[in-house]
Design a protein around this motif. Sequence first.
Motif, PDB file in Angstrom:
ATOM      1  N   UNK A 250       0.821  -1.210   0.000  1.00 39.71           N
ATOM      2  CA  UNK A 250       0.000   0.000   0.000  1.00 39.71           C
ATOM      3  C   UNK A 250       0.852   1.256   0.000  1.00 39.71           C
ATOM      4  N   UNK A 251       2.074   1.171   0.510  1.00 42.00           N
ATOM      5  CA  UNK A 251       2.943   2.339   0.583  1.00 42.00           C
ATOM      6  C   UNK A 251       3.342   2.849  -0.803  1.00 42.00           C
ATOM      7  N   UNK A 252       3.262   1.998  -1.830  1.00 43.89           N
ATOM      8  CA  UNK A 252       3.603   2.447  -3.179  1.00 43.89           C
ATOM      9  C   UNK A 252       2.557   3.394  -3.745  1.00 43.89           C
ATOM     10  N   UNK A 253       1.382   3.416  -3.159  1.00 46.71           N
ATOM     11  CA  UNK A 253       0.322   4.291  -3.644  1.00 46.71           C
ATOM     12  C   UNK A 253       0.487   5.728  -3.170  1.00 46.71           C
ATOM     13  N   UNK A 254       1.504   5.981  -2.354  1.00 47.61           N
ATOM     14  CA  UNK A 254       1.738   7.343  -1.870  1.00 47.61           C
ATOM     15  C   UNK A 254       2.169   8.272  -2.996  1.00 47.61           C
TER      16      UNK A 254
END
Length: 219
Positions: free
Chosen positions: A52-56
């Motif tokens: 999910x951190x790649x969606x930042x």
Amino acid sequence: KLCKSCFRMARTVALLLASASALVPPAATPARPATRLAYTASEALPFMERPASLDELEMAGDVGFDPFGFSSIFNVKWLREAEIKHGRVAMLASVGFLFQEHYTFTGIDSPSYVSFEQPGLAGGLWLGLAVMLGNVEGKSVESFMPLDGGIVAEQNESRLFRIKEDHLPGDLGFDPLGLKPTNDKDLKSMATKEINNGRLAMVGIAGMVAQELVSGMKI
């Protein structure tokens, strides 16, 4: 006789009621709420969940590849800045690694992996190279969030390995030929090509060095 007639009447009423209830549809059972967990598969590794951190950050060439979870440890913009930088260096290295083995201007005739040890590259050449690359690296360092009081200061904990919010990863303002597209679609397409070629070059230069280390011969 009266009791027998009452019994027959009661049996008839019971049968009628049973028949009527058979024609009434059963009450709808409330549906049980779905208990599925939200899961987004990685495009690069479909058997793993996309971090999910790649969606930042919306990034060109993002295929959800982060098997070791680095994006949940380090700032995503900082990681992308490092990836672009190493990709550019690897693209230059891949070309130079092969070129100097066939076209030399210093009289060096050796496999590339040991060429830096040869006398032709001694002296001021390394100093000039360090100064040139130092200026380029300085531009990258300027994009980092400034620290207050030193790298180990407690107030800098949230600033370490972080890029300024207004900085676009990889953008050093270097475009002497004016090749940078002016619209978002073409810019994303060019950025995707750059990151993909950079990734390929990083793997490629590592393979070329490994091959020469094993064989001791030019490619």
